[in-house]
Write a protein that holds these residues in place. Structure first.
Motif, PDB file in Angstrom:
ATOM      1  N   LEU A 126      34.853  43.559  47.284  1.00 48.21           N
ATOM      2  CA  LEU A 126      34.218  42.578  46.404  1.00 48.21           C
ATOM      3  C   LEU A 126      34.828  42.562  45.001  1.00 48.21           C
ATOM      4  CD1 LEU A 126      30.467  43.212  47.362  1.00 48.21           C
ATOM      5  CD2 LEU A 126      32.069  41.580  48.370  1.00 48.21           C
ATOM      6  N   GLN A 127      35.940  43.240  44.810  1.00 46.93           N
ATOM      7  CA  GLN A 127      36.547  43.332  43.483  1.00 46.93           C
ATOM      8  C   GLN A 127      37.399  42.109  43.158  1.00 46.93           C
ATOM      9  OE1 GLN A 127      38.722  47.012  43.174  1.00 46.93           O
ATOM     10  NE2 GLN A 127      36.920  48.286  43.547  1.00 46.93           N
ATOM     11  N   THR A 128      37.396  41.724  41.872  1.00 45.68           N
ATOM     12  CA  THR A 128      38.330  40.705  41.389  1.00 45.68           C
ATOM     13  C   THR A 128      39.690  41.360  41.167  1.00 45.68           C
ATOM     14  OG1 THR A 128      37.885  41.115  39.046  1.00 45.68           O
ATOM     15  CG2 THR A 128      36.444  39.526  40.175  1.00 45.68           C
ATOM     16  N   PRO A 129      40.761  40.575  41.072  1.00 46.90           N
ATOM     17  CA  PRO A 129      42.084  41.164  40.824  1.00 46.90           C
ATOM     18  C   PRO A 129      42.135  41.988  39.542  1.00 46.90           C
ATOM     19  CG  PRO A 129      42.316  38.901  41.566  1.00 46.90           C
ATOM     20  CD  PRO A 129      40.854  39.127  41.347  1.00 46.90           C
ATOM     21  N   GLU A 130      41.506  41.487  38.481  1.00 44.23           N
ATOM     22  CA  GLU A 130      41.551  42.201  37.194  1.00 44.23           C
ATOM     23  C   GLU A 130      40.782  43.516  37.266  1.00 44.23           C
ATOM     24  OE1 GLU A 130      41.903  37.811  36.707  1.00 44.23           O
ATOM     25  OE2 GLU A 130      40.361  39.121  37.596  1.00 44.23           O
ATOM     26  N   TYR A 131      39.641  43.486  37.921  1.00 44.10           N
ATOM     27  CA  TYR A 131      38.834  44.698  38.073  1.00 44.10           C
ATOM     28  C   TYR A 131      39.577  45.703  38.943  1.00 44.10           C
ATOM     29  CZ  TYR A 131      34.639  47.556  38.983  1.00 44.10           C
ATOM     30  OH  TYR A 131      33.738  48.595  39.074  1.00 44.10           O
ATOM     31  N   ALA A 132      40.162  45.228  40.046  1.00 46.29           N
ATOM     32  CA  ALA A 132      40.915  46.114  40.938  1.00 46.29           C
ATOM     33  C   ALA A 132      42.067  46.777  40.190  1.00 46.29           C
ATOM     34  CB  ALA A 132      41.446  45.318  42.129  1.00 46.29           C
ATOM     35  N   ARG A 133      42.726  46.036  39.335  1.00 42.62           N
ATOM     36  CA  ARG A 133      43.845  46.589  38.570  1.00 42.62           C
ATOM     37  C   ARG A 133      43.373  47.677  37.608  1.00 42.62           C
ATOM     38  NH1 ARG A 133      48.743  44.516  38.438  1.00 42.62           N
ATOM     39  NH2 ARG A 133      50.200  45.262  36.854  1.00 42.62           N
ATOM     40  N   ALA A 134      42.259  47.429  36.935  1.00 42.23           N
ATOM     41  CA  ALA A 134      41.737  48.411  35.984  1.00 42.23           C
ATOM     42  C   ALA A 134      41.282  49.681  36.701  1.00 42.23           C
ATOM     43  CB  ALA A 134      40.586  47.804  35.185  1.00 42.23           C
ATOM     44  N   ALA A 150      51.497  46.764  43.952  1.00 42.57           N
ATOM     45  CA  ALA A 150      51.372  46.891  45.402  1.00 42.57           C
ATOM     46  C   ALA A 150      49.976  47.359  45.796  1.00 42.57           C
ATOM     47  CB  ALA A 150      52.429  47.853  45.936  1.00 42.57           C
ATOM     48  N   LEU A 151      49.442  48.335  45.073  1.00 42.67           N
ATOM     49  CA  LEU A 151      48.114  48.858  45.400  1.00 42.67           C
ATOM     50  C   LEU A 151      47.026  47.812  45.156  1.00 42.67           C
ATOM     51  CD1 LEU A 151      48.405  52.497  44.015  1.00 42.67           C
ATOM     52  CD2 LEU A 151      48.311  51.793  46.414  1.00 42.67           C
ATOM     53  N   VAL A 152      47.179  47.016  44.106  1.00 45.19           N
ATOM     54  CA  VAL A 152      46.221  45.941  43.851  1.00 45.19           C
ATOM     55  C   VAL A 152      46.330  44.885  44.946  1.00 45.19           C
ATOM     56  CG1 VAL A 152      45.578  44.067  42.285  1.00 45.19           C
ATOM     57  CG2 VAL A 152      46.127  46.328  41.370  1.00 45.19           C
ATOM     58  N   GLY A 187      35.305  41.086  29.256  1.00 46.90           N
ATOM     59  CA  GLY A 187      35.728  39.878  29.957  1.00 46.90           C
ATOM     60  C   GLY A 187      35.939  40.107  31.437  1.00 46.90           C
ATOM     61  N   VAL A 188      36.619  41.202  31.778  1.00 47.23           N
ATOM     62  CA  VAL A 188      36.857  41.547  33.183  1.00 47.23           C
ATOM     63  C   VAL A 188      35.531  41.786  33.887  1.00 47.23           C
ATOM     64  CG1 VAL A 188      37.801  43.314  34.717  1.00 47.23           C
ATOM     65  CG2 VAL A 188      39.167  42.468  32.805  1.00 47.23           C
ATOM     66  N   MET A 189      34.624  42.466  33.200  1.00 43.14           N
ATOM     67  CA  MET A 189      33.355  42.791  33.833  1.00 43.14           C
ATOM     68  C   MET A 189      32.500  41.543  34.045  1.00 43.14           C
ATOM     69  SD  MET A 189      32.318  45.575  35.062  1.00 43.14           S
ATOM     70  CE  MET A 189      30.981  45.574  36.247  1.00 43.14           C
ATOM     71  N   ALA A 190      32.563  40.619  33.099  1.00 44.84           N
ATOM     72  CA  ALA A 190      31.794  39.381  33.250  1.00 44.84           C
ATOM     73  C   ALA A 190      32.254  38.602  34.475  1.00 44.84           C
ATOM     74  CB  ALA A 190      31.946  38.524  31.998  1.00 44.84           C
TER      75      ALA A 190
END
Length: 286
Positions: A126-134, A150-152, A187-190
């Motif tokens: 359920l993660q967004t790309p930005e959240y997954a990256r962080a 690659a991991l993201v 912003g990422v969390m929102a």
């Protein structure tokens, strides 16, 4: 508790033994049908030794197993790559994925259902790309940009199981800390909270929040995942994620204990409808 490959060998062996006895064959009779020694059948059924996908096909044909989904599941447990794209996409990333992560993805791609308690981060599906990256950058030290990318990409590709046919049925209980921790910044969390609300409206996703006001709860010792499989409950497994590896619990008493724990968490958590409102309130600054 075992690592993935040993669990898969034993579960595969147990299912093959059940299929053999189901058609009224002794291990000796089965061995003669496929041209093996009886000891090989015994070693495979106890998980003492691995078995090649070609050998699994021989046994399934000998036992007249025609269920396509069951055949595919057992072949994947045997390590076959000659299956649908849903079961093999991650092989392109073998060079960057630790073996335990590959084991987890393998189970996730085969499973019909996934129940998960998360106490710190949003579930990967359920993660967004930005959240997954962080999250990935924080979890793995000294990552260069190529490996991070690659991991993201793997994290996002895993989410296809929710869109496949039939989709993975996901039930998730999230501790409120998951929603309050500002991973990647406000912003990422929102955007991540918005993504959770979108996902919770999918028919294959059941999302519940366990608020701080629930106090101490049975899952306070840490997150866990329960994978279930459409064809046989004997393949169900609990996964406990550790810092450097994953542990797999397969005993019936372990499965029962974690299933009861998850059911209890669902009772104490907010309803799916109230959870949506709760997530929206946090997103609005409540």
């Amino acid at each position: 508790m075992q690592h993935g490959p040993a669990v898969r060998r034993r579960k595969l062996g147990a299912e093959l033994r059940a299929l053999r006895t189901g058609v009224g064959l002794t291990s000796g009779e089965a061995a003669r049908l496929v041209g093996w020694h009886q000891s090989k059948v015994s070693r495979v059924e106890t998980g003492a030794s691995g078995v090649k996908p070609t050998d699994v096909r021989l046994l399934l044909d000998a036992y007249d197993v025609r269920d396509a989904q069951l055949r595919e599941l057992l072949l994947v447990l045997a390590g076959s790559e000659d299956v649908g794209d849903r079961h093999r996409w991650w092989h392109a990333y073998r060079g960057v994925l630790p073996p335990t992560y590959r084991d987890f993805i393998s189970l996730e791609s085969q499973a019909s259902g996934m129940r998960t308690l998360e106490t710190s981060v949003v579930p990967g599906l359920l993660q967004t790309p930005e959240y997954a990256r962080a999250v990935t950058r924080a979890a793995v030290d000294a990552l260069d940009e190529d490996r991070l990318d690659a991991l993201v990409a793997v994290r996002l590709a895993r989410q296809d199981v929710l869109r496949s046919q039939p989709p993975l049925e996901l039930s998730a209980v999230l501790d409120e800390a998951v929603l309050r921790r500002e991973v990647g910044g406000p912003g990422v969390m929102a955007r991540q909270l918005e993504r959770l609300i979108e996902a919770a409206r999918l028919p294959q996703v059941r999302l519940q929040v366990l608020p701080f006001t629930a106090g101490a709860h049975i899952g306070i010792t840490g997150p866990f995942v329960i994978f279930s499989f459409r064809n046989t409950s004997d393949l169900d497994v609990v996964v406990l994620d550790q810092l450097t590896s994953s542990l797999y619990l397969e005993r019936k008493e372990d499965l029962q204990a974690y299933t009861e724990a998850f059911n209890t968490l669902q009772i104490h958590a907010l309803s799916p409808e109230d959870s949506l409102d709760y997530i929206a309130g946090i997103g609005d600054g409540a």
